[in-house]
Each structure stands twice: as structure tokens, then as C-alpha cells.
Enzyme design. Structure first.
Site, PDB file in Angstrom:
ATOM      1  N   LYS A 196       0.851  -1.190   0.000  1.00 46.55           N
ATOM      2  CA  LYS A 196       0.000   0.000   0.000  1.00 46.55           C
ATOM      3  C   LYS A 196       0.882   1.233   0.000  1.00 46.55           C
ATOM      4  CE  LYS A 196      -3.417   2.474   2.737  1.00 46.55           C
ATOM      5  NZ  LYS A 196      -4.421   2.406   3.807  1.00 46.55           N
ATOM      6  N   LYS A 209      -2.198  -1.590  -3.846  1.00 43.93           N
ATOM      7  CA  LYS A 209      -3.076  -0.428  -3.723  1.00 43.93           C
ATOM      8  C   LYS A 209      -2.260   0.854  -3.799  1.00 43.93           C
ATOM      9  CE  LYS A 209      -5.852   1.946  -0.339  1.00 43.93           C
ATOM     10  NZ  LYS A 209      -6.203   2.087   1.039  1.00 43.93           N
TER      11      LYS A 209
HETATM   12  C1  PBG Z   1      -7.324   3.543   5.894  1.00 45.26           C
HETATM   13  C2  PBG Z   1      -7.599   3.392   4.449  1.00 45.26           C
HETATM   14  C3  PBG Z   1      -7.382   4.323   3.426  1.00 45.26           C
HETATM   15  C4  PBG Z   1      -7.882   3.743   2.281  1.00 45.26           C
HETATM   16  C5  PBG Z   1      -8.354   2.478   2.616  1.00 45.26           C
HETATM   17  N1  PBG Z   1      -8.148   2.280   3.962  1.00 45.26           N
HETATM   18  C6  PBG Z   1      -6.859   5.711   3.465  1.00 45.26           C
HETATM   19  C7  PBG Z   1      -5.459   5.960   3.808  1.00 45.26           C
HETATM   20  O1  PBG Z   1      -4.655   5.059   4.017  1.00 45.26           O
HETATM   21  O2  PBG Z   1      -5.144   7.141   3.921  1.00 45.26           O
HETATM   22  C8  PBG Z   1      -7.919   4.410   0.926  1.00 45.26           C
HETATM   23  C9  PBG Z   1      -9.018   3.992   0.052  1.00 45.26           C
HETATM   24  C10 PBG Z   1      -9.374   4.918  -1.030  1.00 45.26           C
HETATM   25  O3  PBG Z   1      -8.756   5.976  -1.279  1.00 45.26           O
HETATM   26  O4  PBG Z   1     -10.319   4.570  -1.720  1.00 45.26           O
HETATM   27  N2  PBG Z   1      -6.054   3.232   6.283  1.00 45.26           N
HETATM   28 ZN    ZN Z   2      -5.623   4.022   8.358  1.00 45.87          ZN
END
Ligand code: PBG
Ligand code: ZN
Length: 322
Positions: free
Chosen positions: A193, A246
């Protein structure tokens, strides 16, 4: 060689093109994110994501039953709690928003429930873990993640998806599940991620923007791809049942690398910013509607087995305006 070889022979009619197509979109491989807000009774639009809403305590079940009726098979749940604090304690409340929703959904539909596990919606800092001074503390955060996982499993969740990018999070949750008798609860690791600019609209949707600093000390640097392979490998070793890359569209190279190097089911998360860019361009008539299909197909073509997408409802219903 030309003229014996004529590539256009392969494209001469639409039935032939369908016959020879290498990838396709399958509804059963798609996952719809759903936001449930404890502070609302009924749904409220998310400004930055046309067509996407936060649902309230009185209408989320009806919405999810409607998704199931349209053929949506899996959802990814995010909760917005009524209270935030330094410890993110509403995240592991047995009667918290996500725990209650999991029970309600499992009681009334056959849909597969995946629950995002993170602290950023629950901490007053908006960080994905517990702060110690200026830094998010890895190991004490894992203790909280264990508590959350336990309450999700008690509520009957199918799949837990830890998204906080703490080191050891998959291993800690797997251990907690194993110890508490939930050996059949699956874990989908948000393995690779990235600290992406494409999460902007989500942070409005989930009220989870960091109040101080950013997430670069735990999410991946977008300049790196070999590092993603290490992250994927670690989640595999820690007991993840499936892996994830992701975001998706800016990271199709990483997705392909993951596909080639791992045999676990591989998910891609086409995030909020991807949705917003494409949806708005289609809405304004600058892109044709088929751009949605093209973008989704590209993610499967790159190697994703499963796809989390805000277009899932549209793909299942064929209607953008619901
Ligand atoms: C929380 C989380 C996020 C997303 C999914 N879970 C945001 C982040 O990490 O800031 C992003 C999903 C999206 O942008 O659709 N940790
Ligand atoms: Zn988070």
C-alpha cells in the site's frame, strides 16, 4: 509476415472479438466499499465522490440488501464512529459501528463481508496507529489491532483487511484469531500500500485525514517497486490468505510483478481518487462511459484476481445514477 499474417482478421467483427478476448470483468470478483456513519440516521453524499454516500444507522442495511439484489457479492466495510480519542478506543468496542453492522449484515444477507481494520477513522490524530511523541508507534498499535480483529471475528466477519501498514500486522492478527478459535477467518493483507495522493476523496468519505503530519513513515514510497515484493512476501509469511496492491491504476506494473511472483489470490484496490477522476470526466462528457470498463479491464489484465472498486455497484447494475 504480411500479407499472410493480417492482425485485422482477428478484429473483424464484434462476436469474433468477444471470442478472442483475453480478459473480462466478472461481477463475482468485484468488491464494493461501503461507508457506515454512526453519526447519521440516513445517507449523506460524499462531495468528492459523485454517486457515493455515507450510510446511516437506519439505512445501511437496506442499501446493502439492495446491493445484494443487484448481484454484488462482496463488500468492504468502513466505519465512522461517533467518538474519537488518542487510543482509537471506539475501534474495538463490541458494539461499535462496524461490529454492529457486521452482525446485521450477516444476519440478513448472504453477502461476503470484508472489514477494513485500521485506526485512522477512530484516533483523534487521524493517524493509522497510536502516537508516541511525533511518531506512530508500531508495536503498541499491533496490540490494538489484535483487539479490533477479535471483535470483528466475534461479530462474524468473513475477511479482515488490515490497512494500517504496521510491520507485523498480519502476523499479529493471525495469531490473535488462532488463539481465540477463529482459525477460519480470512485475512486480506493490504500488502503493498503506497502513500498515494489518490486517497484524498476517501479521507473525506471516512473522515480519516491525518490531523498532523502524513502517512509516509508507514505507507510505501511511490518511487519503489522492488520493495513491494518484500512487503508481499512478508504478508505471505505472516499468514495472509490473499495479498493486495493499492492503488491500482498508477501501479499496474507493481500488480503485474505481484502476479508473476506470487501464487496467492491477488487483490487490487482501485482507490477513491481513481474513481473520482474517471467518474467526473465521464459526468462532464469528456470521456465516454466505456472508459470505466476499460479502466477496470486493465486492472484484471494486469493480473488482479479480485478488485475493490467504487464502480462495483455500477458494474452489477449497469446504472450510474443509483
Ligand atoms: C485507511 C484506508 C485508506 C484507504 C483504505 N483504507 C486511506 C489511507 O490510508 O489514507 C484508501 C481507500 C481509497 O482511497 O479509496 N487506512
Ligand atoms: Zn488508516
Amino acid at each position: 509476415m504480411f500479407p499472410e499474417t493480417r492482425m485485422r482478421r482477428l478484429r473483424s467483427g464484434s462476436l469474433l472479438r468477444d471470442l478472442l478476448s483475453e480478459s473480462s470483468i466478472k461481477k463475482e470478483k468485484m468488491i464494493m466499499p461501503v461507508f457506515i456513519d454512526e453519526n447519521l440516521k440516513t445517507r449523506k453524499p460524499i462531495e468528492s465522490m459523485p454517486g457515493i454516500f455515507r450510510y446511516g444507522t437506519e439505512d445501511y442495511l437496506k442499501y446493502i440488501q439492495g446491493l445484494a439484489d443487484k448481484g454484488v457479492r462482496s463488500i468492504l466495510l468502513f466505519g465512522i464512529p461517533s467518538g474519537k480519542d488518542a487510543a482509537g478506543s471506539s475501534s474495538y468496542d463490541r458494539n461499535g459501528i462496524v461490529q454492529t453492522a457486521i452482525r446485521g449484515i450477516k444476519d440478513s444477507t448472504g453477502i461476503t463481508v470484508i472489514a477494513d481494520l485500521c485506526l485512522c477513522e477512530y484516533t483523534d490524530t487521524g493517524q493509522c496507529g497510536i502516537m508516541q511523541g511525533q511518531l506512530v508507534d508500531n508495536d503498541s498499535t499491533l496490540t490494538t489491532y489484535r483487539k479490533i480483529a477479535h471483535t470483528y471475528a466475534d461479530a462474524g466477519v468473513d475477511i479482515i483487511a488490515p490497512s494500517g501498514m504496521m510491520d507485523g500486522q498480519v502476523g499479529a492478527i493471525r495469531d490473535e484469531l488462532e488463539k481465540s478459535g477463529y482459525s477460519n477467518t480470512l485475512i486480506m493483507g493490504y500488502s503493498a500500500k503506497y502513500a498515494s495522493n489518490l486517497y484524498g476523496p476517501f479521507r473525506e468519505a471516512a473522515d480519516s485525514a491525518p490531523r498532523i503530519g502524513d502517512r509516509k513513515s508507514y505507507q510505501m514510497d511511490y518511487r519503489n517497486s522492488r520493495e513491494a515484493l518484500r512487503e508481499l512476501e512478508l504478508d505471505l509469511e505472516e499468514g495472509a490468505d490473499m495479498l493486495m496492491v493499492k492503488p491500482a491504476l498508477f501501479y499496474l506494473d507493481v500488480l503485474r510483478e505481484a502476479r508473476v511472483n506470487f501464487s496467492l489470490p491477488l487483490a487490487a484496490y482501485s482507490v477513491s481518487g481513481e474513481y473520482t477522476m474517471i467518474r467526473n470526466a465521464v459526468e462532464q462528457g469528456f470521456l465516454g462511459k466505456d472508459a470505466i470498463t476499460e479502466s477496470i479491464t486493465s486492472i484484471f489484465r494486469a493480473g488482479a484476481d479480485l478488485l475493490i472498486s467504487y464502480f462495483t455497484e455500477y458494474v452489477c447494475s449497469g446504472n450510474l445514477d443509483e
